[in-house]
Design an enzyme around this catalytic site. Structure first.
Site, PDB file in Angstrom:
ATOM      1  N   LYS A 161     -14.403  36.887  46.969  1.00 27.63           N
ATOM      2  CA  LYS A 161     -14.807  37.042  45.563  1.00 27.63           C
ATOM      3  C   LYS A 161     -16.317  36.889  45.441  1.00 27.63           C
ATOM      4  O   LYS A 161     -16.979  37.661  44.741  1.00 27.63           O
ATOM      5  CB  LYS A 161     -14.081  36.009  44.683  1.00 27.63           C
ATOM      6  N   GLN A 218      -9.489  28.485  41.232  1.00 32.49           N
ATOM      7  CA  GLN A 218      -8.687  29.078  42.297  1.00 32.49           C
ATOM      8  C   GLN A 218      -7.318  28.397  42.404  1.00 32.49           C
ATOM      9  O   GLN A 218      -7.236  27.177  42.514  1.00 32.49           O
ATOM     10  CB  GLN A 218      -9.453  28.970  43.636  1.00 32.49           C
ATOM     11  N   ASP A 246      -9.557  35.400  35.013  1.00 30.39           N
ATOM     12  CA  ASP A 246      -8.296  35.608  35.730  1.00 30.39           C
ATOM     13  C   ASP A 246      -7.164  35.935  34.759  1.00 30.39           C
ATOM     14  O   ASP A 246      -6.099  36.385  35.175  1.00 30.39           O
ATOM     15  CB  ASP A 246      -7.929  34.333  36.514  1.00 30.39           C
TER      16      ASP A 246
END
Ligand code: NAD
Length: 281
Positions: free
Chosen positions: A51, A95, A118
């Protein structure tokens, strides 16, 4: 026809470079993303590295915040709250999976919805369920983008989604529903998976089971999107579909690797860019 996710993702990244340059001209800074990793899960470390690399390649500034495995829930909440208050940050990503003693929902709730790149927070999943604008989870969003760029129109089609997880199956089915498809969601308790799948014009496999989807479960000419990421008996990366045989029946199919996978990070980068542009407005 084999859907080339790698090529589409590369095209999106090239488009993002132009967008981030334009943003820089207007805002005097690059769009920015903070990535929070709690603990030392090896797979998470690889995802985060990819990422961050993707950010660097598309003109996005990224910050990598790391906390130890034994971080308390209170400390994790405070860390996200602190990031949320930083005015120069456009996106915040926690995460997953988090260490088992932490409540992900509670921690994700600290991300302001407009910075939740996200799309995992209850606020953004709620917006998706209501058909309202919001941040959408990257993998299902990547699937929609592949369909769009290959001219596959979900409206009026029968879509079958195998899997109902909060990060793939559920948002995937909502996106298809919002795009006017008739949607069936299958899961581990579905009685007649084969019969359900045979009715699909668009079939999305997101169960995480190698070779679950065999050719006899696919209607002639169906579009097959394989989200699964598994290892076969030889340790080779593979999807949920028996690719060799299913591709003979499908009109379009995504390979694994090189299908949905590359789209996930491309959509994350796109979400960061969109979040930055919206804040600037
Ligand atoms: P998950 O384990 O949380 O959910 C799997 C879902 O599949 C569940 O809803 C379960 O009920 C269903 N399922 C499992 N076995 C089934 C069966 N035999 N028949 C019908 N339904 C069944 O997994 P997830 O996080 O949703 O991920 C699904 C797959 O997608 C995994 O292989 C994961 O690695 C992959 N994935 C890929 C990307 C990507 O970028 N390509 C991103 C996220 C997840």
């Amino acid at each position: 026809m084999i859907i080339d996710g790698k090529a589409v993702a590369a095209q999106i990244r090239a488009e993002l470079l132009t967008r981030t340059a334009r943003f820089f001209e207007k805002a005097g800074r690059a769009p920015s993303l903070a990535v929070l990793l709690i603990g030392d899960d090896p797979a998470s470390q690889i995802y985060i590295r990819n990422k961050i690399k993707g950010c660097a390649e598309t003109g996005i500034r990224s910050f990598d915040v790391r906390l130890p495995e034994d971080t308390s829930e209170e400390e994790a909440v405070l860390a996200v709250r602190k990031l949320a208050q930083q005015t120069d940050l456009d996106g915040i990503l926690v995460q997953l999976p988090l260490p088992k003693h932490l409540n992900a929902e509670k921690i994700l709730a600290e991300i302001p919805p407009e910075k939740d790149v996200d799309g995992f927070s209850a606020a953004n999943i709620g917006a998706l369920a209501l058909g309202k604008e919001g941040m959408v989870a990257c993998t299902p969003l990547g699937v929609m983008e592949l369909l769009r760029r290959y001219g596959i129109e979900p409206r009026g089609k029968h879509a079958v989604v195998i899997g109902r997880s909060n990060i793939v199956g559920k948002p995937m089915s909502l996106l298809l529903l919002n795009a006017d498809a008739t949607v069936t969601v299958c899961h581990s308790h579905t009685k007649n998976l084969k019969e359900e799948c045979l009715r699909a014009d668009i079939l999305i496999a997101a169960a995480g089971k190698a070779k679950l989807l065999t050719a006899d479960m696919v209607k002639e000419g169906a579009v097959v999107i394989d989200v699964g990421t598994n290892r076969d008996e030889n340790g080779k990366l593979c999807g949920d579909a028996d690719f060799e045989n299913v591709q003979k029946k499908a009109s379009f199919i995504t390979p694994v690797p090189g299908g949905v996978g590359p789209m996930t990070i491309a959509m994350l980068l796109q979400n960061v860019c969109t979040a930055a542009e919206k804040r600037l407005k």
